[in-house]
Design a protein around this motif. Structure first.
Motif: not given
Ligand SMILES: C[S@@+](CC[C@H](N)C(=O)[O-])C[C@H]1O[C@@H](n2cnc3c(N)ncnc32)[C@H](O)[C@@H]1O
Length: 399
Positions: A78-79, A75-76, A38, A42, A52-55, A72, A105
């Protein structure tokens, strides 16, 4: 006539993946390629607004049975991660795993990514990962156009493709020369022995660990597939350009840099990230390439122009962790190990002075201002080499 043939082959690809969803077919026996980083992604494409931000709204295009989606999603957390694939069996398996492990998610849908219309169901994606798919679609240009059309304006597409140096081509030719059509690979005892012999002869140039013993389901889709583009990096760049995407670099470039010493490094300073990636791909002949594309034209400092580097305002990635402050002797060498779990080999050997410069890279100060603020004086050539590596490893970004 050609179109009908292409569609027949696409149907065969579909049937193969339905029969053996990927990556389950690897049975955990083979190591997967270069991990996705990531921080590197980025840094390479979205220095002022990470893709590739958290949301993030993420798409795994051609997700198979979902391994990458789950990776993924973990790793994220909130995404929102969507997985699309035209193999119903793969999507069914992915949905079952999501339900069994209560991963909320994620979302999985069946879609043929070469056809039109599927994009309308989704909000524009911040990040699209497309791992091991583009080589096996009949119409790669339409496929890329479709992915490009559902990318957010600041979005990023990361595509892993087989290169012209993928061993499949050589193995299929070698089978053909012995009168065995690649389409007839049945994994008989004789064919397996032939494969083992060929892999042995190819030595390290084969580039895929455990290929001679790989399960038939894997060989069917990666070595003997009905469609295999194996395009050069330039061809993919051209296709991307045709659908409004800029090439921002390949993961192979920073990996290749680890082979180059600081004395040789200045020879590469005239190349930007994209040019360095194309150059590395020609020489390193890896079986696969991880390519990054963005809607925005990439910008970056030119290392062959010292005045540009002095005016550059670099930002140190938070993934590096805390760097030590300078000790008494600015020329003191010590290894600086950048803490990237996935790629522990990315090491910058630098002086204490170089480390102090890196530590001051907060995105506000130019390299010149940083140098003026540090009481000791370091060697400019060694600092330049350190900054170059840090920039290409995705440790430094900035305008
Ligand atoms: C080698 S697998 C990769 C799976 C996954 N990306 C991974 O790395 O684990 C290729 C996947 O692409 C899918 N695929 C191929 N052509 C496709 C198309 N036209 N539309 C949607 N999926 C496709 C296949 O069904 C298969 O699941």
């Amino acid at each position: 006539m050609k179109k009908i043939l292409k569609d027949v082959n696409a149907d065969k690809v579909h049937a193969l993946y339905d029969a053996a969803p990927y990556p389950d077919v690897l049975e955990g026996k083979m190591r997967r390629g270069t991990p996705m980083l990531a921080h590197w992604i980025n840094a390479s494409v979205a220095p002022d607004g990470p893709a590739l931000h958290p949301q993030a709204n993420i798409l795994s295009a051609g997700c198979g049975s979902g391994a990458e989606v789950f990776l993924l999603a973990r790793q994220f957390p909130q995404a929102k991660v969507t997985g699309l694939d035209f193999s119903e069996a793969s999507i069914l398996r992915a949905r079952q795993q999501a339900a069994a492990e209560q991963i909320t998610n994620v979302r999985f849908d069946v879609a043929d990514l070469t056809s039109e219309g599927w994009q309308e169901k989704y909000e524009a994606f911040d990040f699209i990962s497309c791992h091991g798919v583009a080589d096996f679609v009949s119409d790669a240009a339409a496929f890329m156009q479709n992915l490009s059309s559902c990318l957010a304006p600041e979005g990023v597409l990361c595509m892993t493709v087989n290169s012209p140096d993928h061993p499949g081509e050589r193995i299929r030719n070698a089978f053909g020369s012995l009168g065995i059509d690649a389409a007839d690979f049945e994994d008989t005892a004789r064919q397996r022995k032939l494969l083992q012999m060929m892999v042995g002869l190819m030595g390290s140039s084969v580039g895929i660990e455990g290929l001679a013993e790989a399960p038939k389901g894997y060989l069917d889709v990666d070595i003997f597939p009905p469609i295999a583009h194996h395009n050069s990096i330039e061809t993919w760049c051209k296709k991307a350009e045709d659908c409004g995407l800029w090439f921002c670099g390949s993961m192979d470039a920073p990996v290749g840099l680890t082979e180059i010493n600081d004395k040789q490094l200045p020879l590469l300073y005239p190349l930007d990230k994209a040019e360095l990636s194309v150059w590395m791909a020609k020489l390193r002949r890896q079986p696969g390439m991880q390519l990054l594309f963005s809607r925005r034209q990439p910008t970056g400092p030119r290392f062959d122009k010292p005045e540009e580097i002095l005016a550059w305002r670099p930002l140190l990635s938070s993934s590096v962790g805390q760097l030590p402050e300078m000790t008494v002797d600015p020329q003191q060498h010590r290894p600086m190990t950048l803490r990237f779990e996935a790629l522990p080999d990315f090491i910058i050997y630098s002086t204490a002075y170089d480390l102090e410069v890196l530590r001051c890279c907060d995105g506000n100060l130019s390299v010149q201002e940083i140098r003026e603020a540090i009481p000791a004086e370091g060697d400019w050539e060694s600092l330049l080499a350190c900054l170059f590596r840090a920039y290409h490893f995705g440790v430094l970004t900035g305008a």
